[in-house]
Write a protein that holds these residues in place. Structure first.
Motif, PDB file in Angstrom:
ATOM      1  N   GLU A  27     -16.382  23.857  49.103  1.00 53.02           N
ATOM      2  CA  GLU A  27     -17.284  23.453  48.026  1.00 53.02           C
ATOM      3  C   GLU A  27     -18.741  23.593  48.432  1.00 53.02           C
ATOM      4  OE1 GLU A  27     -16.300  19.570  46.798  1.00 53.02           O
ATOM      5  OE2 GLU A  27     -14.466  20.178  45.767  1.00 53.02           O
ATOM      6  N   TYR A  28     -19.551  23.746  47.427  1.00 56.50           N
ATOM      7  CA  TYR A  28     -20.984  23.894  47.635  1.00 56.50           C
ATOM      8  C   TYR A  28     -21.584  22.555  48.036  1.00 56.50           C
ATOM      9  CZ  TYR A  28     -25.888  24.786  46.371  1.00 56.50           C
ATOM     10  OH  TYR A  28     -27.252  24.927  46.381  1.00 56.50           O
ATOM     11  N   ILE A  85     -27.685  27.343  39.640  1.00 54.33           N
ATOM     12  CA  ILE A  85     -28.481  28.162  40.549  1.00 54.33           C
ATOM     13  C   ILE A  85     -28.358  29.603  40.093  1.00 54.33           C
ATOM     14  CG2 ILE A  85     -28.688  29.001  42.908  1.00 54.33           C
ATOM     15  CD1 ILE A  85     -27.612  26.279  43.794  1.00 54.33           C
ATOM     16  N   LEU A  86     -29.494  30.203  39.908  1.00 56.73           N
ATOM     17  CA  LEU A  86     -29.517  31.564  39.394  1.00 56.73           C
ATOM     18  C   LEU A  86     -29.913  32.518  40.506  1.00 56.73           C
ATOM     19  CD1 LEU A  86     -29.468  33.215  36.630  1.00 56.73           C
ATOM     20  CD2 LEU A  86     -31.955  33.029  36.751  1.00 56.73           C
ATOM     21  N   PHE A  87     -29.095  33.538  40.748  1.00 56.02           N
ATOM     22  CA  PHE A  87     -29.450  34.551  41.742  1.00 56.02           C
ATOM     23  C   PHE A  87     -29.739  35.858  41.027  1.00 56.02           C
ATOM     24  CE2 PHE A  87     -28.266  38.152  44.464  1.00 56.02           C
ATOM     25  CZ  PHE A  87     -29.131  37.948  45.531  1.00 56.02           C
ATOM     26  N   THR A  88     -30.883  36.436  41.302  1.00 56.28           N
ATOM     27  CA  THR A  88     -31.215  37.747  40.749  1.00 56.28           C
ATOM     28  C   THR A  88     -31.365  38.725  41.904  1.00 56.28           C
ATOM     29  OG1 THR A  88     -32.432  36.595  39.026  1.00 56.28           O
ATOM     30  CG2 THR A  88     -32.749  38.967  39.180  1.00 56.28           C
ATOM     31  N   PHE A 129     -26.603  44.879  40.904  1.00 54.41           N
ATOM     32  CA  PHE A 129     -25.363  44.966  41.669  1.00 54.41           C
ATOM     33  C   PHE A 129     -24.699  46.319  41.399  1.00 54.41           C
ATOM     34  CE2 PHE A 129     -25.494  40.200  41.358  1.00 54.41           C
ATOM     35  CZ  PHE A 129     -25.575  39.968  42.723  1.00 54.41           C
ATOM     36  N   MET A 152     -19.010  13.655  42.957  1.00 55.30           N
ATOM     37  CA  MET A 152     -18.543  14.856  43.633  1.00 55.30           C
ATOM     38  C   MET A 152     -19.588  15.965  43.518  1.00 55.30           C
ATOM     39  SD  MET A 152     -15.229  17.071  42.480  1.00 55.30           S
ATOM     40  CE  MET A 152     -15.691  18.744  42.163  1.00 55.30           C
ATOM     41  N   LYS A 153     -19.741  16.628  44.611  1.00 58.73           N
ATOM     42  CA  LYS A 153     -20.679  17.747  44.526  1.00 58.73           C
ATOM     43  C   LYS A 153     -20.077  18.860  43.686  1.00 58.73           C
ATOM     44  CE  LYS A 153     -22.795  16.660  48.824  1.00 58.73           C
ATOM     45  NZ  LYS A 153     -22.405  16.518  50.213  1.00 58.73           N
ATOM     46  N   LYS A 154     -20.924  19.461  42.917  1.00 63.54           N
ATOM     47  CA  LYS A 154     -20.353  20.452  42.004  1.00 63.54           C
ATOM     48  C   LYS A 154     -20.132  21.789  42.707  1.00 63.54           C
ATOM     49  CE  LYS A 154     -24.862  21.646  40.296  1.00 63.54           C
ATOM     50  NZ  LYS A 154     -25.826  21.638  39.277  1.00 63.54           N
ATOM     51  N   MET A 155     -19.148  22.483  42.176  1.00 60.77           N
ATOM     52  CA  MET A 155     -18.896  23.835  42.682  1.00 60.77           C
ATOM     53  C   MET A 155     -20.067  24.722  42.264  1.00 60.77           C
ATOM     54  SD  MET A 155     -16.053  24.327  44.310  1.00 60.77           S
ATOM     55  CE  MET A 155     -15.704  26.053  44.080  1.00 60.77           C
ATOM     56  N   LEU A 156     -20.295  25.697  43.060  1.00 56.16           N
ATOM     57  CA  LEU A 156     -21.350  26.634  42.674  1.00 56.16           C
ATOM     58  C   LEU A 156     -20.947  27.344  41.396  1.00 56.16           C
ATOM     59  CD1 LEU A 156     -24.001  27.921  43.849  1.00 56.16           C
ATOM     60  CD2 LEU A 156     -22.538  29.850  44.397  1.00 56.16           C
ATOM     61  N   PRO A 157     -21.764  27.245  40.405  1.00 55.62           N
ATOM     62  CA  PRO A 157     -21.410  27.929  39.155  1.00 55.62           C
ATOM     63  C   PRO A 157     -21.434  29.443  39.353  1.00 55.62           C
ATOM     64  CG  PRO A 157     -23.663  27.135  39.070  1.00 55.62           C
ATOM     65  CD  PRO A 157     -23.106  26.662  40.363  1.00 55.62           C
ATOM     66  N   ILE A 158     -20.769  30.103  38.453  1.00 59.54           N
ATOM     67  CA  ILE A 158     -20.821  31.568  38.502  1.00 59.54           C
ATOM     68  C   ILE A 158     -22.278  31.992  38.370  1.00 59.54           C
ATOM     69  CG2 ILE A 158     -20.308  33.632  37.129  1.00 59.54           C
ATOM     70  CD1 ILE A 158     -18.043  32.748  38.885  1.00 59.54           C
ATOM     71  N   LEU A 159     -22.644  32.856  39.259  1.00 59.25           N
ATOM     72  CA  LEU A 159     -24.048  33.248  39.286  1.00 59.25           C
ATOM     73  C   LEU A 159     -24.363  34.128  38.092  1.00 59.25           C
ATOM     74  CD1 LEU A 159     -23.697  33.879  42.987  1.00 59.25           C
ATOM     75  CD2 LEU A 159     -25.217  32.172  42.038  1.00 59.25           C
ATOM     76  N   ALA A 160     -25.604  34.073  37.762  1.00 60.49           N
ATOM     77  CA  ALA A 160     -26.022  34.822  36.575  1.00 60.49           C
ATOM     78  C   ALA A 160     -26.079  36.307  36.898  1.00 60.49           C
ATOM     79  CB  ALA A 160     -27.385  34.331  36.117  1.00 60.49           C
ATOM     80  N   LEU A 161     -24.982  36.990  36.667  1.00 58.90           N
ATOM     81  CA  LEU A 161     -24.911  38.402  37.009  1.00 58.90           C
ATOM     82  C   LEU A 161     -25.596  39.268  35.976  1.00 58.90           C
ATOM     83  CD1 LEU A 161     -21.227  38.526  38.135  1.00 58.90           C
ATOM     84  CD2 LEU A 161     -23.260  38.074  39.474  1.00 58.90           C
ATOM     85  N   GLY A 171     -28.531  38.964  34.876  1.00 55.96           N
ATOM     86  CA  GLY A 171     -29.960  39.173  35.108  1.00 55.96           C
ATOM     87  C   GLY A 171     -30.205  40.321  36.064  1.00 55.96           C
TER      88      GLY A 171
END
Lengths: 316, 373
Positions: A2-3, A33-36, A41, B1-10, B12
Motif C-alpha cells: 500500500e501507498y 496524485i497526478l503524474f504527467t 507514455f 487506513m492509508k489509501k491506495m495510490l489511485p490510478i494515475l492520470a494517464l 494527461g
C-alpha cells in the motif's frame, strides 16, 4: 503493498527497469496524485508504480492501431534508367516516418550485374527530410561523383554505367506512430551514360493554349529534371512583371510541367521565369555542371539571377 | 487506513516538465531582448553553448536558431569523472520507453557548470532537452523558457514575390557554434545541392550575414562553391581566427574569419582530404602544455588529434595544387585509441566528455582528461 503517503519516494518505472524512473511531474496537491510524464507514455509498454523500490501497482498503455497502413508513394527519379552521375533521389511516404535511427539502415542497394551489395548514399547525421517528415532526400556520395576527389579515386562512381541495381526499402521502417510499412519495396535501375549537359531553357518546347481558356500551358523540358525543384523553380509572369497565379503539375518522369491558370488566359505576351537553382538528375543546374573542370569551364552566367522564355497567348 | 495510490492520470499526455521555472541569469546585457514563454521548438538537431552559458539550439524543422537562458550559471566544478554504461538505455528509461524509440541527436557541455546537455528525439519527433546532474538525468522544459530566436530565412526570397504557395523552408542544420559574439550556422538544403553558412551577431537583431564560401580542391585544381559543410570549428593561429570546415565530399578547408563578410565570396584552402567512406562528426579544440590541438571524431576512423601548428604550416598556398598535403594524409595527425565516438565536447579546460558506441554495442558516456589525450 500500500501507498504510505510520501510522494517524494514515488516513482513510475518501465516494467523490468530498476534504476531509472520515468521523468515527469507529480502533483500531490489534490486528493489524487497526478503524474504527467515528460513525454507521452509509449503505446504497448508496461509500467509500474513503485514507492521506495516496492511495487504498488502497474498499468499498460494500449498499442496504437492506425487504420491506414503506411506506404511508399514514389521514388524519384521514377525512371527505370538513371544516368551514371545521378546525384540524388527522393522517397515519398504516405505518412510521417520515424524520427529515430538512420534511414540508411532500411535502404539496401544491390548491384545485380556484379552480384554485390553497394553503399552508394551519403550518410548524414542530420537527415534531409521535409517538414512533415514524409519525404526523404538522399544524396549519392558527392565525393565519389566529383572527378579526382579521394573517394572518387578510391571507390569510383557510386553507380556504374551498364550495371543494373535494385533498391530495397525494408518494411521494418516505421512511421512516427510506430507502424511498419505495408511491404518491402523494390525499385530497379539500369545505369546509362553520365549526363554531362546542363538543362537549357532555350531548348524547352511550349504548348501554349489560346485565350479565354483555362487549358494548361505545357512546358516540355529538354531533359528530365529534379522532381522537387521543377515544381518550385518555374514562375509564369505577364509582361507587366506580375505573376500569373495557377497550379503546377509535373509529370512523374520530371520531363513535362503543366501550368493551369486560376483565371482564363488573356491574349498577350508572357514570360516563363526560371530560377537557376533548377537541377537535372545529375545536379547540373542552369548555371553550371555538378562536376566541372575549371580549365574548360562552362560557367558563364554565374551572375544571372533568372532565365526567361517569352511566349504568346493568341486569340481563340 | 492509508489509501491506495489511485490510478494515475494517464490521460494527461502533455509535454510538461519536471523542474521548476527557469530564472533569468545575470547576463542582462545578453538577455535583455529575451522573452519568456513557449518558443514552440519543433526539433533540436544541434546544441552549442556561448561562453556565458547561453544555450543555442538549432531547429531544422523551423529553420530557426534559439538562444535559451538556462539560468544554470552556478559553477559546481564537479571533478567527478563521468562513466555511465548503457547511457542510451538510461535516457530511454527516463522517457518511459525503449532504446529503439529514442535518438540522441547532440550533446553540449555547459561551460560554467560543466553539465552535459543532450538533445533527444522520440519516435514521433518530440524534441527533448535533457541534462545530466551527477548520475541523474533531468528534463529541461522547453515550453516555459527565457529565449530569443533567429529564423534562417533566405537572403532573397524569390518565391514569395509571385504569390505562389511557398513551401516552408527546411534547413538541415549540420553544425552550430558560438564564437566571439556570433552564432555560426551551416545548413543543407533538402532540395538543391548546396549549402549556406551564416554568421549571426548575438544578441540577435535583424542582421545575419550570408557568406558564400568557395573551396579549392587542390587535388584536381578546381574550385567548388556549393558542397555542403558537415561540421566546423573556429581555430586561432598566430592571433588570427579561421573557420575550419569539413565538407560532405571530404576536404577540410580553412577560411580566414575576418574575410567572411556578408555577400562576399571567400575562397578557402583545402588543408587535407579525409579519404573515402569517412566523415567528421565533431571538431573541438583544447590546450595542453601551451600548445593548441584539435580533436576530430569521425564516422569510420578513430579520433584524430592535430596540432594547430601543423595546420598553420600549410597555409602558404591558397590556390595552387600542393601535392604534398592534398592527399588523405594531408596535415599530420595522431589517431587516438578512441573509435566510434558519436558525440564529443570540452568539459572545462582539461576534460573531454564523449558518447561512445563500444565494440560490444554498448553506448557509454565518459569523461577523460586531456592529459591522457
Amino acid at each position: 503493498m500500500e501507498y504510505t503517503g510520501n510522494p517524494d519516494v514515488l516513482g513510475i518505472y518501465m516494467k523490468g527497469e530498476i534504476a531509472t524512473a520515468v521523468l515527469g511531474t507529480f502533483d500531490a496537491s489534490a486528493a489524487k496524485i497526478l503524474f504527467t510524464p515528460a513525454v507521452p507514455f509509449t503505446p504497448g509498454q508496461d509500467y509500474e508504480v513503485r514507492e521506495a523500490g516496492q511495487k504498488l501497482s502497474d498499468f499498460s498503455i494500449p498499442a496504437k492501431t492506425v487504420a491506414l497502413a503506411p506506404k511508399i508513394m514514389g521514388i524519384y527519379p521514377a525512371q527505370d534508367s538513371v544516368p551514371e552521375n545521378l546525384l540524388k533521389i527522393y522517397v515519398h511516404f504516405s505518412q510521417p516516418m520515424q524520427y529515430v535511427g538512420s534511414a540508411l539502415d532500411f535502404i539496401k542497394v544491390y548491384n545485380t550485374t556484379e552480384d554485390k551489395e553497394e553503399s552508394i548514399f551519403l550518410a548524414l547525421e542530420t537527415e534531409l527530410w521535409n517538414r512533415r517528415h514524409d519525404r526523404l532526400t538522399l544524396w549519392l556520395d558527392p565525393g565519389r561523383i566529383k572527378t579526382d576527389l579521394i573517394p572518387n579515386r578510391e571507390l569510383g562512381l557510386p553507380l556504374k554505367e551498364g550495371n543494373a541495381y535494385t533498391i530495397t526499402i525494408d518494411r521494418k521502417w516505421k512511421t512516427a506512430a510506430g507502424q511498419e510499412l505495408t511491404e518491402t519495396y523494390r525499385k530497379q535501375w539500369i545505369v546509362t551514360a553520365p549526363d554531362t549537359r546542363k538543362p537549357d531553357v532555350e531548348n524547352w518546347k511550349l504548348d501554349a493554349p489560346s485565350s479565354n481558356s483555362m487549358k494548361p500551358l505545357t512546358i516540355h523540358f529538354d531533359e528530365a529534371l529534379d522532381h522537387e525543384l521543377a515544381q518550385e523553380s518555374i514562375g509564369i509572369y505577364g509582361l507587366d512583371g506580375k505573376p500569373i497565379p495557377g497550379k503546377r503539375k509535373l509529370n512523374k518522369w520530371g520531363s513535362t510541367l503543366h501550368f493551369t491558370p486560376s483565371k482564363s488566359w488573356k491574349k498577350g505576351n508572357y514570360e516563363i521565369v526560371v530560377d537557376p537553382k533548377l537541377e537535372d538528375f545529375a545536379g547540373n543546374s542552369l548555371h553550371r555542371l555538378f562536376d566541372e573542370n575549371l580549365g574548360n569551364s562552362t560557367r558563364t552566367n554565374e551572375d544571372k539571377s533568372d532565365y526567361r522564355i517569352k511566349f504568346k497567348i493568341a486569340a481563340e | 487506513m492509508k489509501k491506495m495510490l489511485p490510478i494515475l492520470a494517464l490521460a494527461g499526455l502533455l509535454l510538461l516538465t519536471v523542474s521548476a521555472t527557469i530564472y533569468p541569469t545575470s547576463n542582462s546585457e545578453l538577455t535583455s531582448n529575451f522573452t519568456f514563454g513557449n518558443p514552440e521548438i519543433a526539433s533540436i538537431n544541434q546544441l552549442t553553448f556561448g561562453h556565458e552559458g547561453i544555450l543555442f539550439l538549432g531547429d531544422s524543422k523551423n529553420a530557426t536558431v534559439y538562444a535559451v537562458d538556462l539560468g544554470d550559471t552556478k559553477s559546481e566544478a564537479s571533478e567527478a569523472e563521468i562513466d555511465i554504461k548503457g547511457f542510451d538505455t538510461k535516457v530511454a528509461s527516463a522517457l518511459g520507453t525503449t532504446v529503439d524509440k529514442i535518438e540522441i541527436s547532440d550533446m553540449a557541455v555547459h561551460p560554467i557548470t560543466k553539465t552535459p546537455y543532450f538533445a533527444v528525439s522520440t519516435m514521433d519527433g518530440t524534441p527533448i532537452l535533457m541534462r545530466l546532474k551527477g548520475e541523474t538525468l533531468e528534463n529541461v522544459p522547453l515550453d516555459q523558457i527565457n529565449f530569443s530566436e533567429m529564423a534562417l530565412s533566405d537572403a532573397v526570397d524569390k518565391d514569395a514575390k509571385d504569390g505562389r504557395e511557398r513551401p516552408l523552408r527546411v534547413w538541415a542544420i549540420s553544425d552550430l557554434k558560438y564564437h566571439d559574439g556570433k552564432v555560426l550556422v551551416s545548413g543543407l538544403s533538402n532540395k538543391e545541392f548546396g549549402s549556406t553558412f551564416r554568421s549571426i551577431p548575438f544578441p540577435f537583431s535583424d542582421t545575419q550575414d550570408y557568406a558564400s564560401l568557395e573551396i579549392y580542391h587542390a587535388a584536381h585544381g578546381q574550385y567548388e562553391t556549393q558542397s555542403p559543410i558537415k561540421t566546423f570549428d573556429v581555430i586561432t593561429m598566430d592571433g588570427k581566427d579561421y573557420l575550419m570546415a569539413s565538407y560532405t565530399c571530404t576536404p577540410l578547408v580553412l577560411f580566414p574569419m575576418d574575410e567572411l563578410k556578408n555577400g562576399v565570396h571567400t575562397k578557402g584552402r583545402t588543408v587535407a582530404e579525409l579519404g573515402s567512406g569517412n566523415s567528421p562528426l565533431d571538431i573541438i579544440s583544447y590546450e595542453k602544455e601551451g600548445k593548441t590541438y584539435f580533436l576530430m571524431s569521425n564516422t569510420n576512423r578513430p579520433v584524430m588529434k592535430i596540432d594547430h601548428k601543423d595546420i598553420a604550416n600549410t597555409k602558404e598556398s591558397m590556390t595552387e595544387p600542393v601535392e604534398e598535403w592534398a592527399v588523405a594524409t594531408g596535415v599530420e595527425y595522431v589517431s587516438l585509441p578512441m573509435v566510434n565516438i558519436l558525440q564529443m565536447d570540452n568539459q572545462g579546460n582539461d576534460k573531454v566528455v564523449y558518447l561512445q558506441r563500444t565494440s560490444s554495442g554498448d553506448m557509454v558516456l565518459q569523461s577523460r582528461s586531456t592529459e591522457r589525450m
